[in-house]
Design an enzyme around this catalytic site. Structure first.
Site, mmCIF file in Angstrom:
data_model
loop_
_atom_site.group_PDB
_atom_site.id
_atom_site.type_symbol
_atom_site.label_atom_id
_atom_site.label_comp_id
_atom_site.label_asym_id
_atom_site.label_seq_id
_atom_site.Cartn_x
_atom_site.Cartn_y
_atom_site.Cartn_z
ATOM 1 N N TRP A 51 -48.725 10.022 -32.161
ATOM 2 C CA TRP A 51 -49.324 10.774 -31.051
ATOM 3 C C TRP A 51 -49.105 12.265 -31.254
ATOM 4 O O TRP A 51 -48.245 12.647 -32.060
ATOM 5 C CB TRP A 51 -48.702 10.332 -29.711
ATOM 6 N N ASP A 85 -51.749 20.654 -27.098
ATOM 7 C CA ASP A 85 -52.431 21.110 -25.878
ATOM 8 C C ASP A 85 -52.695 19.933 -24.930
ATOM 9 O O ASP A 85 -52.407 18.781 -25.261
ATOM 10 C CB ASP A 85 -53.744 21.811 -26.251
ATOM 11 N N GLU A 134 -54.344 16.969 -26.251
ATOM 12 C CA GLU A 134 -53.519 16.232 -27.219
ATOM 13 C C GLU A 134 -54.052 16.300 -28.631
ATOM 14 O O GLU A 134 -53.857 15.389 -29.423
ATOM 15 C CB GLU A 134 -53.390 14.756 -26.791
ATOM 16 N N GLU A 135 -54.741 17.386 -28.958
ATOM 17 C CA GLU A 135 -55.360 17.467 -30.288
ATOM 18 C C GLU A 135 -54.874 18.641 -31.113
ATOM 19 O O GLU A 135 -54.826 18.557 -32.334
ATOM 20 C CB GLU A 135 -56.886 17.592 -30.137
ATOM 21 N N GLU A 168 -63.682 8.835 -16.860
ATOM 22 C CA GLU A 168 -63.236 10.096 -17.455
ATOM 23 C C GLU A 168 -64.422 11.019 -17.717
ATOM 24 O O GLU A 168 -64.379 12.207 -17.432
ATOM 25 C CB GLU A 168 -62.501 9.799 -18.765
#
Ligand SMILES: *[C@@H]1O[C@H](CO)[C@@H](O)[C@H](O)[C@H]1NC(C)=O
Ligand SMILES: *[C@@H]1O[C@H](CO)[C@@H](O)[C@H](O)[C@H]1NC(C)=O
Ligand SMILES: *[C@@H]1O[C@H](CO)[C@@H](O)[C@H](O)[C@H]1NC(C)=O
Ligand SMILES: *[C@@H]1O[C@H](CO)[C@@H](O)[C@H](O)[C@H]1NC(C)=O
Ligand SMILES: *[C@@H]1O[C@H](CO)[C@@H](O)[C@H](O)[C@H]1NC(C)=O
Length: 615
Positions: A145, A201, A204-205, A428
């Site tokens: 992750w 960030d 999550e990238e 989403e």
């Protein structure tokens, strides 16, 4: 049942008329009223253990009931904290039934702070607090992750401080001081110690520095300074606030906010990140020229226009919408996740941003239009010029501009309404070409974002977090950090963990793999899944980020208990469910004693070769 039959009745009536009336003010009003109730219930349905959509979850706010395509059945520290901020605000605005969720959150987070994880542990130096997400039962998540993510501790502290401030004003300062503050204190320590290090960030990238993260870190330290004073306790880390504010200014490039810095990704930097940040630090008492990038700030407004305009041409559902009307807004135009689509929570955030700005101008009774913000206003009120507009009567230019901005805000909500299904369920994303909902269903954050937008539109503003008293930044920014003080928040329910120490261990293994294969490490400790690769998310996943033709490198950077001897081996698996293949040998490693430096283990795969899978 997700909502009461009376709400369902209002909604189905609404939907049958949606085509005819969808953009009329009164109709939007009733949509918002109905959807606000659905959204709040949607949030509560996703909170374990009793939420109707999340059977089997522990006492945690689950991101979405979706368990596959995508699997969001986890608790993220960021999403949970933003959701709890909404619940705390709703509670303070009068929904007293929500207090039990706040109390449960305090206890659950106190426990979660002590869960050792791939980012580290609480003791001795707080590293585990940067872990982005946990299993739905609160156990560590070992999958590969983007970690750490440093916005989580700041956002959790903000939610808990907002509640503590209410306790203080309602005769319960002992609860705030003895039970809640120790949880907050760990998080503020983390912020003060690590704000000046890179992390992932909010999407999550990107590993780097994120505007949203830094902006919330600053707020947390300023709010912490005030709360610590009120509670007569010490805030370790709050002294970093001026340096964080100094650094925050560096995201502005003269035209807009570059959302991710200290990285070299190929993007413009225009990102919903910089719309979500200003609304999460919104302070009704702030001055618009505050360096905190409030919604009414000229730079924030110029950035708002730049970000929104970038999406006008990005999605076909936005085609032909004039510049004075809202559009569907996504994360950033280069996005490829699910092919890159608008998100409900960012589209409603755009509306919330504008409601916030209007509230601030009205509270200050003045609007200063300058060269930086002029283009933003021109789209909405073509007669605007660079000058000071004082508040006045209904026909005053000030009020005309306010009404133009409010109509613009409403038009973003109308976009969200247009693509919300009749049930009121918020996923989403919605498809960039068709508007059909996609990705995770019933996203907790989508619902929470709808409620906060509806609060601002209804004139409900959280109390000031003391922006006016925030210390000015130093003349020159410098890199800095304050060592944190960490302790399990036992009074709130945390176990009295005493793990003295962990050591940073990097495992590198040469393993030639087929495309689609993944490599894990298993071993005889909880950190390594207790030999069990088959239990989802417990084997520690390695990353192929450094894999090349020259070197088939798989790697993981983790933390293991100091001084222990461990037994481990690597495992590999095709990513379509084939059985794991294990190395033939058991390896052993002795972790250095407490205080030891990081170690790097160099291995080469021994055992069965993988397969191309063919799935
Ligand atoms: C640390 O702070 C300095 C001074 O503001 C800044 O130049 C640098 O980019 C920061 N680095 C990170 C990773 O935050
Ligand atoms: C937790 O453990 C430490 C170290 O053993 C001890 O000093 C402390 O009193 C304990 N705290 C509680 C609340 O039991
Ligand atoms: C794990 O294996 C090592 C090496 O065989 C052994 O020394 C250690 O005691 C084992 N740990 C546990 C928790 O069984
Ligand atoms: C490795 O350890 C596991 C777990 O203790 C054990 O079942 C297995 O027999 C060991 N393998 C070898 C080759 O020693
Ligand atoms: C892994 O591969 C690299 C590059 O081929 C090599 O230099 C290194 O010695 C290998 N490591 C081990 C443990 O075999």
């Amino acid at each position: 049942m997700r909502f009461s039959s009376s709400v369902a009745g209002v909604l189905s009536l609404l939907c049958s008329q949606a085509v005819a009336f969808s953009l009329r003010g009164r109709d939007l009003e009733s949509f918002i009223a109905a959807e606000r109730a659905i959204a709040l219930q949607g949030v509560l349905n996703n909170i374990g253990p009793d939420g109707s959509q999340v059977a089997g979850a522990g006492n945690y706010i689950i991101a979405s009931p979706s368990k596959e395509d995508p699997d969001y059945f986890f608790t993220w520290t960021r999403d949970a904290a933003l959701t709890m901020q909404m619940i705390v605000d709703e509670f303070i605005f009068g929904n007293t039934a929500l207090e039990k969720y706040i109390d449960e959150y305090i206890k659950a987070q106190a426990i979660l702070q002590t869960v050792s994880n791939p980012s580290g542990s609480l003791l001795p130096s707080g590293l585990g607090l940067g872990e982005p997400k946990y299993l739905a039962n609160g156990q560590r998540f070992n999958g590969a992750w983007g970690r750490p993510q440093r916005d989580g501790p700041a956002l959790r502290a903000i939610a808990l401080m907002t509640y503590s401030d209410w306790l203080l004003r309602n005769g319960q300062s002992a609860k705030a001081r003895n039970i809640v503050w120790p949880v907050i204190s760990n998080d503020l320590s983390y912020v003060g110690q690590y704000w000046n290090q890179t992390g992932f960030d909010l999407w999550e990238e990107v590993q780097g520095s994120s505007f949203f993260t830094v902006q919330n870190q600053h707020r947390s330290l300023v709010q912490g300074t005030k709360l610590a004073r009120d509670l007569r306790v010490t805030c370790t880390g709050c002294d970093q606030a001026p340096q964080v504010l100094c650094f925050l200014q560096s995201f502005w490039n003269g035209k807009y906010i570059v959302s991710n810095t200290n990285t070299n990704i190929a993007r413009t930097g225009l990102d919903g990140n910089s719309i979500l940040g200003p609304i999460s630090v919104f302070d009704i008492d702030a001055y618009c020229d505050s360096l905190t990038f409030q919604p009414c700030n000229s730079k924030s407004l110029a950035n708002f226009k730049a970000v929104v305009d970038s999406f006008r041409t990005a999605y076909s559902i936005n085609a032909g919408i004039p510049k004075n009307q809202g559009v569907a807004v996504g994360r950033y135009t280069e996005d490829v996740y699910y092919n890159g689509n608008p998100w409900y929570l960012i589209t409603t955030a755009a509306a919330e941003f504008l409601y916030d700005a209007v509230a601030q101008w009205r509270a200050r009774h003045v609007l200063y239009v300058d060269e930086t913000s002029l283009a933003f206003f021109k789209d909405l009120y073509p007669d605007v010029v660079v000058r000071q507009y004082n508040s006045g009567n209904y026909n005053s230019p000030f009020e005309q501009i306010m009404r133009a901005v409010l109509a613009y805000a409403d038009s973003f909500v109308a976009v969200a309404e247009k693509y919300t299904p009749a049930s009121g369920a918020l996923a989403e994303q919605f498809n960039r070409d068709t508007g059909v909902p996609l990705s995770a269903r019933d996203l907790t954050w989508s619902y929470a974002a709808f409620v906060t937008m509806a609060e601002r539109r209804a004139g409900q503003y959280p109390r000031s977090w003391n922006t006016r008293q925030a210390a000015a930044p130093p003349a020159t920014c410098s890199a800095s950090s304050t060592p944190g003080v960490y302790a399990p928040a036992t009074a709130a329910g945390a176990p009295n963990v005493t793990i003295a120490c962990q050591i940073n261990v990097i495992f590198n293994v040469n393993a030639s793999t087929y495309f689609g294969e993944n490599v894990y490490i298993v071993g005889n400790t909880t950190e390594l899944g207790e030999w069990n690769a088959d239990v989802l998310n417990t084997a520690l996943a390695l990353s192929a980020g450094g894999y090349s033709a020259e070197r088939p490198l798989w790697s993981v950077n983790t933390f293991l208990p100091a001084g222990e001897s461990i037994s481990y081996k690597y495992a590999r698996q095709e990513n379509c469910g084939q059985p794991y293949l294990y190395e033939t040998q058991n390896r052993t490693l002795t972790i250095p004693p407490c205080g030891g430096a990081a170690i790097t283990v160099e291995d080469a795969w021994t055992g069965p070769v993988g397969t191309s899978g063919g799935c």
